[in-house]
Design a protein around this motif. Structure first.
Motif, PDB file in Angstrom:
ATOM      1  N   VAL A 149       0.868  -1.172   0.000  1.00 35.35           N
ATOM      2  CA  VAL A 149       0.000   0.000   0.000  1.00 35.35           C
ATOM      3  C   VAL A 149       0.906   1.224   0.000  1.00 35.35           C
ATOM      4  O   VAL A 149       1.750   1.375   0.886  1.00 35.35           O
ATOM      5  CB  VAL A 149      -0.925   0.014   1.247  1.00 35.35           C
ATOM      6  N   ASP A 150       0.744   2.087  -1.018  1.00 34.04           N
ATOM      7  CA  ASP A 150       1.532   3.314  -1.090  1.00 34.04           C
ATOM      8  C   ASP A 150       0.872   4.399  -0.252  1.00 34.04           C
ATOM      9  O   ASP A 150      -0.336   4.618  -0.344  1.00 34.04           O
ATOM     10  CB  ASP A 150       1.663   3.786  -2.537  1.00 34.04           C
ATOM     11  N   VAL A 151       1.670   5.066   0.579  1.00 34.28           N
ATOM     12  CA  VAL A 151       1.182   6.148   1.422  1.00 34.28           C
ATOM     13  C   VAL A 151       1.889   7.437   1.041  1.00 34.28           C
ATOM     14  O   VAL A 151       3.014   7.425   0.550  1.00 34.28           O
ATOM     15  CB  VAL A 151       1.377   5.842   2.926  1.00 34.28           C
ATOM     16  N   GLU A 152       1.225   8.561   1.268  1.00 38.10           N
ATOM     17  CA  GLU A 152       1.803   9.853   0.919  1.00 38.10           C
ATOM     18  C   GLU A 152       2.843  10.318   1.931  1.00 38.10           C
ATOM     19  O   GLU A 152       3.786  11.020   1.576  1.00 38.10           O
ATOM     20  CB  GLU A 152       0.707  10.909   0.817  1.00 38.10           C
ATOM     21  N   ILE A 153       2.652   9.939   3.179  1.00 41.01           N
ATOM     22  CA  ILE A 153       3.549  10.428   4.222  1.00 41.01           C
ATOM     23  C   ILE A 153       3.696   9.363   5.299  1.00 41.01           C
ATOM     24  O   ILE A 153       2.765   8.622   5.586  1.00 41.01           O
ATOM     25  CB  ILE A 153       3.017  11.760   4.796  1.00 41.01           C
ATOM     26  N   SER A 154       4.893   9.253   5.835  1.00 44.46           N
ATOM     27  CA  SER A 154       5.166   8.311   6.919  1.00 44.46           C
ATOM     28  C   SER A 154       6.079   8.992   7.927  1.00 44.46           C
ATOM     29  O   SER A 154       6.405  10.168   7.788  1.00 44.46           O
ATOM     30  CB  SER A 154       5.824   7.038   6.368  1.00 44.46           C
ATOM     31  N   SER A 155       6.527   8.252   8.907  1.00 40.16           N
ATOM     32  CA  SER A 155       7.412   8.836   9.910  1.00 40.16           C
ATOM     33  C   SER A 155       8.749   9.254   9.301  1.00 40.16           C
ATOM     34  O   SER A 155       9.449  10.093   9.867  1.00 40.16           O
ATOM     35  CB  SER A 155       7.648   7.846  11.046  1.00 40.16           C
ATOM     36  N   GLU A 156       9.108   8.706   8.151  1.00 43.14           N
ATOM     37  CA  GLU A 156      10.371   9.075   7.502  1.00 43.14           C
ATOM     38  C   GLU A 156      10.278  10.390   6.736  1.00 43.14           C
ATOM     39  O   GLU A 156      11.304  11.011   6.473  1.00 43.14           O
ATOM     40  CB  GLU A 156      10.802   7.969   6.533  1.00 43.14           C
ATOM     41  N   SER A 157       9.067  10.810   6.359  1.00 42.41           N
ATOM     42  CA  SER A 157       8.936  12.037   5.584  1.00 42.41           C
ATOM     43  C   SER A 157       8.088  13.111   6.274  1.00 42.41           C
ATOM     44  O   SER A 157       7.996  14.224   5.783  1.00 42.41           O
ATOM     45  CB  SER A 157       8.309  11.725   4.216  1.00 42.41           C
ATOM     46  N   HIS A 158       7.475  12.805   7.418  1.00 38.07           N
ATOM     47  CA  HIS A 158       6.636  13.781   8.114  1.00 38.07           C
ATOM     48  C   HIS A 158       7.512  14.821   8.801  1.00 38.07           C
ATOM     49  O   HIS A 158       8.476  14.474   9.484  1.00 38.07           O
ATOM     50  CB  HIS A 158       5.760  13.063   9.154  1.00 38.07           C
ATOM     51  N   PRO A 159       7.211  16.115   8.623  1.00 36.86           N
ATOM     52  CA  PRO A 159       8.053  17.165   9.204  1.00 36.86           C
ATOM     53  C   PRO A 159       8.206  17.077  10.719  1.00 36.86           C
ATOM     54  O   PRO A 159       9.260  17.412  11.249  1.00 36.86           O
ATOM     55  CB  PRO A 159       7.330  18.457   8.820  1.00 36.86           C
ATOM     56  N   PHE A 160       7.201  16.622  11.430  1.00 34.45           N
ATOM     57  CA  PHE A 160       7.298  16.533  12.887  1.00 34.45           C
ATOM     58  C   PHE A 160       8.352  15.518  13.299  1.00 34.45           C
ATOM     59  O   PHE A 160       9.156  15.765  14.194  1.00 34.45           O
ATOM     60  CB  PHE A 160       5.941  16.146  13.484  1.00 34.45           C
ATOM     61  N   TYR A 161       8.380  14.377  12.653  1.00 32.75           N
ATOM     62  CA  TYR A 161       9.308  13.311  13.021  1.00 32.75           C
ATOM     63  C   TYR A 161      10.708  13.532  12.458  1.00 32.75           C
ATOM     64  O   TYR A 161      11.680  13.037  13.006  1.00 32.75           O
ATOM     65  CB  TYR A 161       8.776  11.957  12.562  1.00 32.75           C
TER      66      TYR A 161
END
Length: 90
Positions: free
Chosen positions: A46-58
């Motif tokens: 499942v392709d996701v737009e944002i994860s913990s690797e790309s989220h600005p907060f993380y």
């Protein structure tokens, strides 16, 4: 638990294409696409737009929207200590 009432809970790979990051977890998410994982097995992906690797907060790249406080901004706009009720005589 009743049979055939709940979705299938199985291993699924979630892939963040923007960060080049993927992780294997269990989920009820479905997908027609599959991916060969490191263990040699093939899993739905499942392709996701944002994860913990790309989220600005993380990632620590979050922008500070309000660097100047509300009170300081109000005082700069309307002047500190001016006008009636400010405690100044005159």
């Amino acid at each position: 638990m009743q049979q055939d009432k709940h979705p299938d809970y199985r291993p699924v790979v979630f892939r963040d294409r923007s960060a080049g990051y993927a992780f294997l977890t269990r989920s009820t998410a479905t997908s027609d696409q599959t991916i060969a994982w490191d263990d040699g097995e093939t899993y739905p992906v499942v392709d996701v737009e944002i994860s913990s690797e790309s989220h600005p907060f993380y990632t620590g790249k979050a922008r500070t929207v309000d660097s100047e406080g509300r009170v300081a901004r109000f005082e700069r706009r309307y002047g500190a200590g001016e006008g009636p009720g400010s405690g100044e005589a005159g």
